[in-house]
Design an enzyme around this catalytic site. Structure first.
Site, PDB file in Angstrom:
ATOM      1  N   GLN B 125       0.852  -1.176   0.000  1.00 10.03           N
ATOM      2  CA  GLN B 125       0.000   0.000   0.000  1.00 10.03           C
ATOM      3  C   GLN B 125       0.893   1.233   0.000  1.00 10.03           C
ATOM      4  O   GLN B 125       1.757   1.353   0.865  1.00 10.03           O
ATOM      5  CB  GLN B 125      -0.841  -0.076   1.275  1.00 10.03           C
ATOM      6  CG  GLN B 125      -1.962   0.879   1.351  1.00 10.03           C
ATOM      7  CD  GLN B 125      -2.902   0.590   2.531  1.00 10.03           C
ATOM      8  OE1 GLN B 125      -4.047   0.943   2.459  1.00 10.03           O
ATOM      9  NE2 GLN B 125      -2.433   0.001   3.598  1.00 10.03           N
ATOM     10  N   SER B 128       1.183   6.917   2.038  1.00 16.29           N
ATOM     11  CA  SER B 128       1.932   7.906   2.823  1.00 16.29           C
ATOM     12  C   SER B 128       3.130   8.452   2.078  1.00 16.29           C
ATOM     13  O   SER B 128       3.785   7.742   1.295  1.00 16.29           O
ATOM     14  CB  SER B 128       2.425   7.275   4.122  1.00 16.29           C
ATOM     15  OG  SER B 128       1.360   6.726   4.839  1.00 16.29           O
ATOM     16  N   SER B 160       4.216  -0.891   3.900  1.00 12.72           N
ATOM     17  CA  SER B 160       4.449  -2.182   4.572  1.00 12.72           C
ATOM     18  C   SER B 160       4.811  -3.276   3.577  1.00 12.72           C
ATOM     19  O   SER B 160       4.107  -3.481   2.592  1.00 12.72           O
ATOM     20  CB  SER B 160       3.195  -2.617   5.334  1.00 12.72           C
ATOM     21  OG  SER B 160       2.969  -1.751   6.401  1.00 12.72           O
ATOM     22  N   GLU B 243     -10.334  -0.795   5.627  1.00 12.79           N
ATOM     23  CA  GLU B 243      -9.226  -0.985   6.546  1.00 12.79           C
ATOM     24  C   GLU B 243      -9.679  -0.766   7.988  1.00 12.79           C
ATOM     25  O   GLU B 243      -9.282  -1.489   8.880  1.00 12.79           O
ATOM     26  CB  GLU B 243      -8.093  -0.016   6.179  1.00 12.79           C
ATOM     27  CG  GLU B 243      -6.818  -0.243   6.973  1.00 12.79           C
ATOM     28  CD  GLU B 243      -5.617   0.509   6.415  1.00 12.79           C
ATOM     29  OE1 GLU B 243      -5.822   1.522   5.732  1.00 12.79           O
ATOM     30  OE2 GLU B 243      -4.484   0.084   6.709  1.00 12.79           O
ATOM     31  N   ASN B 367      -5.617   7.096  15.698  1.00  9.68           N
ATOM     32  CA  ASN B 367      -6.830   7.159  16.508  1.00  9.68           C
ATOM     33  C   ASN B 367      -7.252   8.591  16.816  1.00  9.68           C
ATOM     34  O   ASN B 367      -8.430   8.847  17.042  1.00  9.68           O
ATOM     35  CB  ASN B 367      -6.652   6.330  17.780  1.00  9.68           C
ATOM     36  CG  ASN B 367      -6.719   4.843  17.468  1.00  9.68           C
ATOM     37  OD1 ASN B 367      -6.675   4.444  16.302  1.00  9.68           O
ATOM     38  ND2 ASN B 367      -6.835   4.032  18.502  1.00  9.68           N
TER      39      ASN B 367
HETATM   40  C1  LIG Z   1       2.843  -0.550  11.175  1.00  9.05           C
HETATM   41  C2  LIG Z   1       2.488   0.505  10.199  1.00  9.05           C
HETATM   42  C3  LIG Z   1       2.192   0.140   8.914  1.00  9.05           C
HETATM   43  C4  LIG Z   1       1.921   1.107   7.958  1.00  9.05           C
HETATM   44  N1  LIG Z   1       1.711   0.689   6.689  1.00  9.05           N
HETATM   45  C5  LIG Z   1       1.521   1.616   5.722  1.00  9.05           C
HETATM   46  C6  LIG Z   1       1.380   1.210   4.377  1.00  9.05           C
HETATM   47  O1  LIG Z   1       1.431   0.034   4.056  1.00  9.05           O
HETATM   48  N2  LIG Z   1       1.211   2.156   3.445  1.00  9.05           N
HETATM   49  C7  LIG Z   1       1.138   3.473   3.761  1.00  9.05           C
HETATM   50  O2  LIG Z   1       0.943   4.278   2.873  1.00  9.05           O
HETATM   51  N3  LIG Z   1       1.278   3.910   5.037  1.00  9.05           N
HETATM   52  C8  LIG Z   1       1.477   3.001   6.019  1.00  9.05           C
HETATM   53  N4  LIG Z   1       1.636   3.410   7.332  1.00  9.05           N
HETATM   54  C9  LIG Z   1       1.660   4.838   7.616  1.00  9.05           C
HETATM   55  C10 LIG Z   1       0.402   5.332   8.306  1.00  9.05           C
HETATM   56  O3  LIG Z   1      -0.659   5.414   7.401  1.00  9.05           O
HETATM   57  C11 LIG Z   1       0.729   6.679   8.945  1.00  9.05           C
HETATM   58  O4  LIG Z   1       1.678   6.432   9.932  1.00  9.05           O
HETATM   59  C12 LIG Z   1      -0.471   7.349   9.574  1.00  9.05           C
HETATM   60  O5  LIG Z   1      -1.388   7.793   8.609  1.00  9.05           O
HETATM   61  C13 LIG Z   1      -0.057   8.550  10.427  1.00  9.05           C
HETATM   62  O6  LIG Z   1       0.782   9.412   9.719  1.00  9.05           O
HETATM   63  P1  LIG Z   1       2.213   9.831  10.308  1.00  9.05           P
HETATM   64  O7  LIG Z   1       2.903   8.606  10.756  1.00  9.05           O
HETATM   65  O8  LIG Z   1       2.847  10.676   9.289  1.00  9.05           O
HETATM   66  O9  LIG Z   1       1.877  10.669  11.582  1.00  9.05           O
HETATM   67  P2  LIG Z   1       1.599  12.239  11.630  1.00  9.05           P
HETATM   68  O10 LIG Z   1       0.514  12.561  10.670  1.00  9.05           O
HETATM   69  O11 LIG Z   1       2.881  12.950  11.512  1.00  9.05           O
HETATM   70  O12 LIG Z   1       1.034  12.388  13.084  1.00  9.05           O
HETATM   71  C14 LIG Z   1       1.851  12.407  14.257  1.00  9.05           C
HETATM   72  C15 LIG Z   1       0.926  12.469  15.456  1.00  9.05           C
HETATM   73  O13 LIG Z   1       0.103  13.649  15.372  1.00  9.05           O
HETATM   74  C16 LIG Z   1      -1.246  13.311  15.409  1.00  9.05           C
HETATM   75  N5  LIG Z   1      -2.037  14.163  14.521  1.00  9.05           N
HETATM   76  C17 LIG Z   1      -1.808  14.459  13.230  1.00  9.05           C
HETATM   77  N6  LIG Z   1      -2.793  15.235  12.740  1.00  9.05           N
HETATM   78  C18 LIG Z   1      -3.666  15.422  13.742  1.00  9.05           C
HETATM   79  C19 LIG Z   1      -4.896  16.117  13.872  1.00  9.05           C
HETATM   80  N7  LIG Z   1      -5.463  16.753  12.854  1.00  9.05           N
HETATM   81  N8  LIG Z   1      -5.510  16.073  15.061  1.00  9.05           N
HETATM   82  C20 LIG Z   1      -4.958  15.403  16.106  1.00  9.05           C
HETATM   83  N9  LIG Z   1      -3.825  14.738  16.049  1.00  9.05           N
HETATM   84  C21 LIG Z   1      -3.186  14.743  14.884  1.00  9.05           C
HETATM   85  C22 LIG Z   1      -1.323  11.872  14.921  1.00  9.05           C
HETATM   86  O14 LIG Z   1      -2.484  11.237  15.393  1.00  9.05           O
HETATM   87  C23 LIG Z   1      -0.056  11.288  15.505  1.00  9.05           C
HETATM   88  O15 LIG Z   1      -0.295  10.924  16.822  1.00  9.05           O
HETATM   89  C24 LIG Z   1       1.910   2.469   8.313  1.00  9.05           C
HETATM   90  C25 LIG Z   1       2.161   2.835   9.626  1.00  9.05           C
HETATM   91  C26 LIG Z   1       2.473   1.874  10.569  1.00  9.05           C
HETATM   92  C27 LIG Z   1       2.769   2.321  11.958  1.00  9.05           C
END
Ligand SMILES: Cc1cc2nc3c(=O)[nH]c(=O)nc-3n(C[C@H](O)[C@H](O)[C@H](O)COP(=O)(O)OP(=O)(O)OC[C@H]3O[C@@H](n4cnc5c(N)ncnc54)[C@H](O)[C@@H]3O)c2cc1C
Lengths: 310, 387
Positions: B125, B128, B160, B243, B367
């Site tokens: 997928q 990101s 992933s 999902e 979440n």
């Molecule tokens: C095990 C795992 C597998 C994954 N697999 C894939 C995959 O296969 N393909 C893919 O594309 N992505 C994948 N991801 C990425 C995942 O989709 C992102 O990690 C997720 O969408 C959060 O984005 P970020 O990590 O950039 O966090 P950020 O967006 O940088 O957020 C950091 C923190 O800020 C909080 N935050 C951000 N915006 C807000 C808001 N508006 N209000 C309140 N809080 C907020 C978030 O909740 C988080 O706690 C994976 C992630 C993990 C951990």
């Protein structure tokens, strides 16, 4: 296998919801709290909807419905914080008396002239009983101390706990609604407080708790109606999660209301106090956890996915 | 409400159980986040497919069994109860598959679904990007049209298993200068296409479970686009709904873990903290509640209903249940919690599971984002920052 409640089963509860919304608004609670505590017209209205006979067999003039239907309606009673002991009488004492074969007075029960109440030894009092009054934090509960020895029949405890759980779910739903409405209109820092994430997330957590308490309640109601061997386990599960959801809803709602929530002037307090009362009634959280412990950790009930509905 | 399984459902459970008993590898496979383990898991996917167990709800034409959602839940219960391996193709079968079923052309269905169910093509997928996590509409990677091809340039991350997988799917900006949700398209691509560089990223547990993908003038046929050009956002939202909703995380998985947790508690009861007892019961209660809810949702979908924003409630619940359950296990293990293999030589599944459970509240939309969706779309509260 069908865990969904059939839409036609929801119709009666919806009719009751509409009826109660029209006749049992918060102004009723305020009036009864300020005045004599009673309004016979309220009881009469419930009788006319057939609710006192909901669980009475059709042969005795009742509607002959089941505990799931009753739980759906008990939830509505919780939602409006009903000032009458409909649930305790019609959904707890009545089915228990019927289960014991005591069907003599049922015509009077259906007609609302005789309101049976039953007490279980797990409580020292009964809501809306005659006798020595006890002051409850819930101004509309009309507690009375017990004189006679109460029953220790587990079925009675299950009925009481299940119907308390159903009311607790309704109470929690209503508290969530009140908090959401308030969060939309109360403005601070130039925006509704409901736009702040700290407030949003609190209320979202209540929504999550409720979403996963409701099916536990329906499952317990059906299990008890079927007199399934595992019914007590499921009833205890429902009581614990409904109590937790109601406490969470109450604490979150008061927080969202700020000092306003800490007054007698907003209506929230009626719901909160009913939740505290029912949370401990018909078995404390600890006593229900003890039953779950015996079943799950003590292996009295086989666990695992294939036993989800066993 | 009718809480007994039909005879047919019971017979199906027995059939699944029997097949799994004969086929589930006796020793756990290596983790699917390392190359060797990945290949072991691909072997298992093919074994599943050989019995047509790859995706039981799919039509038989695509290698499924045409079963309904209740039967799928039963299959999943048996699957996790038997301790069968994680599904290496979960992104394909649970997320992309249903999306293709809904939005794909007949040619795309034939081309992608059959090899997916057969375990021949493993999917990654690619949503990101370094600057687009929670704020997925901020993606920058472009796919501009050149005749009957798109030419992709940019970077994806946290993908992933993309270090090893065969194909990827994701959102790309197909309209020059477009902003936010507009001008995005949903495109499928072979990860071996020239111009794609994969850089493995080690996850918490030390294995290269993520990959960063670099696109340098990567040419992908226009036929690989799902739904219309510029319609990618709504298609992606449907995938995200799968999902968060019932597809990715069926309750049988948590119920199996809750059962193992109860067993663990019985072994450690003497030394357990008083709070552990309640936490163990809570794990059982929550796993049950999740199952009841899922069965009700499945019945609702089978009756023609839909799940919308409620999927967010679901996602919050299962991810936090999973974390709490594994945290409890770590506490019960005490000093042994740190060991990667337990005294009997077996992998410390609770430790691996705990590490994995920490990601549940992050992926599939964190979440915090799910709570925002719940508050705004289900409760009707004003949008974040609304003045
Ligand atoms: C095990 C795992 C597998 C994954 N697999 C894939 C995959 O296969 N393909 C893919 O594309 N992505 C994948 N991801 C990425 C995942 O989709 C992102 O990690 C997720 O969408 C959060 O984005 P970020 O990590 O950039 O966090 P950020 O967006 O940088 O957020 C950091 C923190 O800020 C909080 N935050 C951000 N915006 C807000 C808001 N508006 N209000 C309140 N809080 C907020 C978030 O909740 C988080 O706690 C994976 C992630 C993990 C951990």
């Amino acid at each position: 296998m069908d865990m969904l409640i059939a839409p036609e089963r929801l119709e009666l509860a919806e009719a009751v919801r509409d009826y109660l919304a029209g006749t049992h608004g918060p102004e009723v609670l305020r009036r009864l709290d300020a005045g004599p505590n009673r309004d016979p017209a309220l009881w009469q209205g419930l009788v006319e909807m057939g609710l006192t006979g909901l669980l009475v067999p059709e042969a005795h003039g009742g509607l002959g419905m089941g505990l799931l239907d009753a739980a759906l309606i008990a939830r509505e009673c919780g939602r409006v914080c009903l000032a009458e002991p409909l649930v305790e009488s019609a959904f707890v004492a009545t089915p228990w008396l019927i289960a014991q074969g005591q069907t003599g007075d049922l015509a009077a029960v259906v007609a609302g002239e005789h309101r049976p109440l039953a007490a279980h030894g797990i409580n020292g009092w009964v809501a809306d009983g005659e006798g020595e009054p006890l002051a409850s934090i819930d101004p509309l509960r009309r507690l009375a101390a017990l004189h006679e020895a109460p029953s220790d029949d587990p079925l009675l405890l299950d009925l009481g706990a299940l119907m308390s759980a159903a009311q607790l779910v309704g109470l929690a739903e209503a508290m969530l609604d009140q908090a959401v409405e308030y969060a939309k209109i109360r403005t601070q820092f130039g925006q509704p407080v409901g736009a702040f994430q700290a407030i949003k997330h609190k209320l979202a957590d209540v929504a999550v708790a409720l979403e996963f308490a409701r099916p536990v309640l329906w499952r317990a109601a059906q299990a008890l109606d079927d007199r399934a061997a595992s019914a007590s386990l499921h009833v205890s599960h429902a009581k614990v999660v409904a109590t937790d959801a109601a406490y969470l809803a109450a604490e979150s709602a008061i927080q969202v209301h700020g000092a306003m929530g800490y007054t007698y002037e907003v209506d929230l307090h009626f719901w909160m106090k009913r939740a505290w009362a029912l949370g401990g009634a018909w078995g404390s959280r600890a006593s229900h956890l003890a039953r779950i412990d015996t079943a799950v950790i003590g292996a009295a009930h086989p666990i695992g996915p294939e036993n989800t509905f066993a | 409400m009718q809480l007994a399984y039909t005879e047919q459902q019971q017979a199906f459970r027995a059939e699944v159980r029997e097949w799994l008993a004969a086929n589930v590898p006796p020793a756990p496979l290596l983790t699917l986040e390392c190359e060797e383990g990945y290949h072991q898991h691909v072997g298992w996917e093919r074994q599943l497919a050989s019995g047509n167990w790859g995706m039981v709800t799919w039509p038989e034409t695509y290698g499924g069994r045409g079963l309904d959602l209740i039967e799928w839940l039963i299959f999943e219960e048996e699957y996790w109860g038997a301790g069968a391996p994680l599904r290496v193709n979960q992104n394909g079968i649970f997320l992309l598959g249903p999306t293709i079923m809904e939005y794909g052309t007949p040619e795309q269905k034939a081309r992608f679904l059959t090899p997916m169910a057969a375990g021949e093509v493993i999917w990654a997928q690619a949503w990101s990007e370094p600057g687009a996590g929670s704020d997925m509409a901020a993606i920058k990677t472009t796919a501009y049209r050149d005749g009957d091809h798109y030419v992709i340039n940019g970077q994806k991350t946290w993908s992933s298993r993309a270090s090893f997988a065969d194909w990827g799917f994701g959102l790309f900006r197909t309209e020059e200068g477009s902003q936010r949700h507009k001008g995005l398209s949903f495109i499928l691509f072979d990860l071996d296409t020239p111009g794609i560089t994969r850089r493995p990223i080690r996850q918490l547990h030390g294995h290269p479970g993520f990959a960063e993908l670099f696109f340098d003038d990567v040419r992908v046929p226009v036929d690989n686009r799902l739904a219309g050009e510029g319609e990618g956002w709504s298609v992606a939202m449907a995938t995200a709904g799968f999902e968060r909703g019932l597809m990715l995380r069926s309750p049988g998985r948590f119920q199996a873990a809750a059962r193992r947790l109860v067993e663990l508690f019985r072994q450690h009861e003497a030394a357990a903290a008083p709070s552990a007892r309640e936490a163990v019961m809570r794990a059982w209660m929550d796993a049950q509640a999740y199952a009841y809810n899922t069965y009700a949702v499945a019945a609702k979908i089978m009756a023609g209903g839909k799940i919308g924003a409620e999927a967010s409630l679901n996602k919050i619940f299962w991810s936090e249940l999973d974390r709490a359950m594994h945290r409890t296990a770590m506490q019960l293990l005490g000093a042994a919690a740190e060991l990667r293999a337990l005294a009997d030589g077996s992998i410390n599944e609770w430790l691996e599971g705990y590490m994995f459970s920490l990601s549940g509240p992050i992926y599939a939309g964190s979440n915090e984002i799910q709570r925002n969706i719940t508050a705004e779309r289900l409760l009707g509260l004003p949008r974040v920052g609304a003045g």
